[in-house]
Design a protein around this motif. Sequence first.
Motif, PDB file in Angstrom:
ATOM      1  N   ARG A  16      43.926  46.355  34.637  1.00  0.00           N
ATOM      2  CA  ARG A  16      45.143  45.420  34.616  1.00  0.00           C
ATOM      3  C   ARG A  16      46.199  46.399  34.271  1.00  0.00           C
ATOM      4  N   GLY A  17      46.052  47.312  33.299  1.00  0.00           N
ATOM      5  CA  GLY A  17      47.127  48.194  32.907  1.00  0.00           C
ATOM      6  C   GLY A  17      47.914  49.051  34.125  1.00  0.00           C
ATOM      7  N   ASN A  18      46.918  49.334  35.102  1.00  0.00           N
ATOM      8  CA  ASN A  18      47.535  50.191  35.937  1.00  0.00           C
ATOM      9  C   ASN A  18      48.215  49.133  36.949  1.00  0.00           C
ATOM     10  N   THR A  19      47.995  48.206  37.172  1.00  0.00           N
ATOM     11  CA  THR A  19      48.804  47.192  37.979  1.00  0.00           C
ATOM     12  C   THR A  19      50.061  46.768  37.167  1.00  0.00           C
ATOM     13  N   GLU A  20      49.968  46.475  35.793  1.00  0.00           N
ATOM     14  CA  GLU A  20      51.334  46.355  35.316  1.00  0.00           C
ATOM     15  C   GLU A  20      52.211  47.183  35.416  1.00  0.00           C
ATOM     16  N   ALA A  21      51.857  48.557  35.037  1.00  0.00           N
ATOM     17  CA  ALA A  21      52.565  49.868  35.313  1.00  0.00           C
ATOM     18  C   ALA A  21      53.058  49.786  36.717  1.00  0.00           C
ATOM     19  N   ALA A  22      52.363  49.448  37.722  1.00  0.00           N
ATOM     20  CA  ALA A  22      52.902  49.589  39.302  1.00  0.00           C
ATOM     21  C   ALA A  22      54.145  48.475  39.391  1.00  0.00           C
ATOM     22  N   LEU A  23      53.824  47.353  38.547  1.00  0.00           N
ATOM     23  CA  LEU A  23      54.624  46.350  38.721  1.00  0.00           C
ATOM     24  C   LEU A  23      55.910  46.441  37.952  1.00  0.00           C
ATOM     25  N   ALA A  24      55.841  47.313  36.836  1.00  0.00           N
ATOM     26  CA  ALA A  24      57.252  47.604  36.049  1.00  0.00           C
ATOM     27  C   ALA A  24      58.019  48.761  36.910  1.00  0.00           C
ATOM     28  N   THR A  25      57.222  49.566  37.637  1.00  0.00           N
ATOM     29  CA  THR A  25      58.087  50.518  38.669  1.00  0.00           C
ATOM     30  C   THR A  25      58.766  49.848  39.708  1.00  0.00           C
ATOM     31  N   GLN A  53      65.088  41.965  42.713  1.00  0.00           N
ATOM     32  CA  GLN A  53      66.044  42.452  43.614  1.00  0.00           C
ATOM     33  C   GLN A  53      67.414  42.659  43.025  1.00  0.00           C
ATOM     34  N   LEU A  54      67.630  42.070  41.907  1.00  0.00           N
ATOM     35  CA  LEU A  54      68.985  42.503  41.531  1.00  0.00           C
ATOM     36  C   LEU A  54      68.920  43.771  40.801  1.00  0.00           C
ATOM     37  N   GLU A  55      67.758  44.060  40.086  1.00  0.00           N
ATOM     38  CA  GLU A  55      67.764  45.227  39.287  1.00  0.00           C
ATOM     39  C   GLU A  55      67.078  46.630  39.882  1.00  0.00           C
ATOM     40  N   SER A  56      66.557  46.413  41.210  1.00  0.00           N
ATOM     41  CA  SER A  56      65.847  47.481  41.732  1.00  0.00           C
ATOM     42  C   SER A  56      66.767  48.744  42.252  1.00  0.00           C
ATOM     43  N   GLY A  89      60.256  42.110  47.363  1.00  0.00           N
ATOM     44  CA  GLY A  89      59.868  40.823  46.998  1.00  0.00           C
ATOM     45  C   GLY A  89      58.453  40.547  47.242  1.00  0.00           C
ATOM     46  N   ALA A  90      57.785  40.930  48.293  1.00  0.00           N
ATOM     47  CA  ALA A  90      56.388  40.905  48.627  1.00  0.00           C
ATOM     48  C   ALA A  90      55.453  41.604  47.647  1.00  0.00           C
ATOM     49  N   ASN A  91      55.729  42.739  47.384  1.00  0.00           N
ATOM     50  CA  ASN A  91      55.223  43.679  46.804  1.00  0.00           C
ATOM     51  C   ASN A  91      55.134  43.295  45.298  1.00  0.00           C
ATOM     52  N   VAL A  92      56.378  42.757  44.827  1.00  0.00           N
ATOM     53  CA  VAL A  92      56.479  42.205  43.618  1.00  0.00           C
ATOM     54  C   VAL A  92      55.339  40.952  43.083  1.00  0.00           C
ATOM     55  N   ALA A  93      55.587  40.028  44.316  1.00  0.00           N
ATOM     56  CA  ALA A  93      54.606  38.874  44.039  1.00  0.00           C
ATOM     57  C   ALA A  93      53.290  39.302  44.262  1.00  0.00           C
ATOM     58  N   ILE A  94      52.754  40.303  45.070  1.00  0.00           N
ATOM     59  CA  ILE A  94      51.323  40.707  45.163  1.00  0.00           C
ATOM     60  C   ILE A  94      50.802  41.334  43.876  1.00  0.00           C
ATOM     61  N   SER A  95      51.584  42.295  43.404  1.00  0.00           N
ATOM     62  CA  SER A  95      51.275  42.929  41.824  1.00  0.00           C
ATOM     63  C   SER A  95      51.227  41.925  40.890  1.00  0.00           C
ATOM     64  N   TRP A  96      52.245  40.971  41.000  1.00  0.00           N
ATOM     65  CA  TRP A  96      52.410  39.892  39.746  1.00  0.00           C
ATOM     66  C   TRP A  96      51.007  39.096  39.849  1.00  0.00           C
ATOM     67  N   ILE A  97      50.783  38.670  41.025  1.00  0.00           N
ATOM     68  CA  ILE A  97      49.461  37.949  41.184  1.00  0.00           C
ATOM     69  C   ILE A  97      48.284  38.688  40.774  1.00  0.00           C
ATOM     70  N   GLU A  98      48.184  39.890  41.317  1.00  0.00           N
ATOM     71  CA  GLU A  98      47.015  40.675  40.868  1.00  0.00           C
ATOM     72  C   GLU A  98      46.988  41.036  39.253  1.00  0.00           C
ATOM     73  N   ALA A  99      48.150  41.212  38.816  1.00  0.00           N
ATOM     74  CA  ALA A  99      48.052  41.116  37.259  1.00  0.00           C
ATOM     75  C   ALA A  99      47.667  40.251  36.561  1.00  0.00           C
ATOM     76  N   ILE A 100      47.962  38.860  36.841  1.00  0.00           N
ATOM     77  CA  ILE A 100      47.516  37.484  36.076  1.00  0.00           C
ATOM     78  C   ILE A 100      46.103  37.477  36.589  1.00  0.00           C
ATOM     79  N   GLY A 101      45.774  37.809  37.988  1.00  0.00           N
ATOM     80  CA  GLY A 101      44.303  37.627  38.156  1.00  0.00           C
ATOM     81  C   GLY A 101      43.621  38.564  37.191  1.00  0.00           C
ATOM     82  N   LEU A 102      43.906  39.743  37.163  1.00  0.00           N
ATOM     83  CA  LEU A 102      43.173  40.775  36.362  1.00  0.00           C
ATOM     84  C   LEU A 102      43.007  40.193  34.843  1.00  0.00           C
TER      85      LEU A 102
END
Length: 461
Positions: A236-245, A70-73, A167-180
């Motif tokens: 996992r790599g695709n999810t982390e790339a989306a999270l980085a975006t 939220q600070l850097e978006s 905030g919701a998209n970051v949380a969902i992507s982060w949970i998916e990344a650690i889940g993968l």
Amino acid sequence: MKVLRLFLLLLLTACTHVTPPQLQPEDGLHNLPDQWRNNASVAEAAHAPDQDWWQSFGSQALAGMVQQAQLESYDIAAAIARVEQAQHLAVVAGAPLLPEVSASGNIGRQQRLGGSSDANRLSTYSAGLLASYEIDFWGKNRAAYQGALSNLRASEFDRDSMRVTLGANVAISWIEAIGLAERVEIARHNLENAERVLALVESRYRAGAATAIEQAQQQGLVASQRRTVALLQQQRGNTEAALATLMSRPLAELPLVAASVRELQPPLSDAGVPSVLLTRRPDIALAEARLLAADANIQVARAAMLPSIRLTGGVSTASEHLRDLFDAPLYNLAAGLAAPIFNAGRLAAQRDVAIARRKELLANYRQAIIAALSDVEAALNRIAGLEQQAIAQTLALENAERAFVLAQSRYQAGAETMLTMLDTQRTLFTAQDMDLQLRQQRLQASVDLYRALGGGWQRSQ
């Protein structure tokens, strides 16, 4: 003097407070449900989400990711810039409520052709002050200003809605990344099990206790497990790339801290009553602000079809000598009337466009309310369904683990067929993978519920 007093009276009238327009009762929905149909899974001790709802997951890594995003978006930065634009446009729209004053000055020098004496040179000095003001009889300028203020509020609500969504998209992507990441580890562990069983089968094959078919079947299972590991790593790599975006960072700079889905507990959240969504959802407030701006635009379009009166006043002076410039100033006051007579239906068409635009935004406003209700119902329904699935999956996983241990020992002793052990291996891997997926989806469902409830956003009074 009478004209001057009238001018001052109109000036004071222009400076009075502008009353913001309000939605009419018929603009909203009258059939809001009294309660949620799928609210049974929410505990009595639950609480409504606050602005830092991600803290309730108990993960500092998640909290840091959301706050940093939220600070850097760049999307948020663009939304903030749009708010600044709307602030300046509101100043522009409010300017006609006050008189416009301008000053002028001029210095000139003339000389006769062919002459060089001082008598042939002439200097002139002049200065003036001009004020003009349009009498806002029909409220056109006030409505335009209020429309600009509504657009400003809409841009602020759009910014807030973007923050909730981000905030919701970051949380969902982060949970998916650690889940993968955990699913990759489960797949690798099952691959190791399959390779150990393959070694056992090959040993039995060399001893003549197993057939070539059994050896080929186990080799196929090992290959299938390797394909699954590669597939999960790719996801996992695709999810982390989306999270980085979402984090507005290159993937190489993604601050992804190792975490476990099993360590997170899905928080409880009270959905409240449906009518509360009208103050919890920034997208509903956004649709309402746009509707209020449309109301103001209709007033502006209607007022443009009526006569307008503009007052002008000024003082001017001129002299051949600078020291005598203000000795004989001239004052003037004037009033002008302008009324539209024929414009080929342009003003009427502009009014009709504003009315039609208002109808469109009213439909959008009502649809935003319906969509908000549907989002909450869907999130509650998903949570209830995932909780029931998790209970059944826990029992299935326990049985799958026990069945695999028994099948492996019995096959090694020659009391069970290879086909049975293969089935128990596949069942165990599927059960482990599904158990983790359900945990991950349950956490993401909580995020969806927070987002559907506005993410802790509250309309300022």
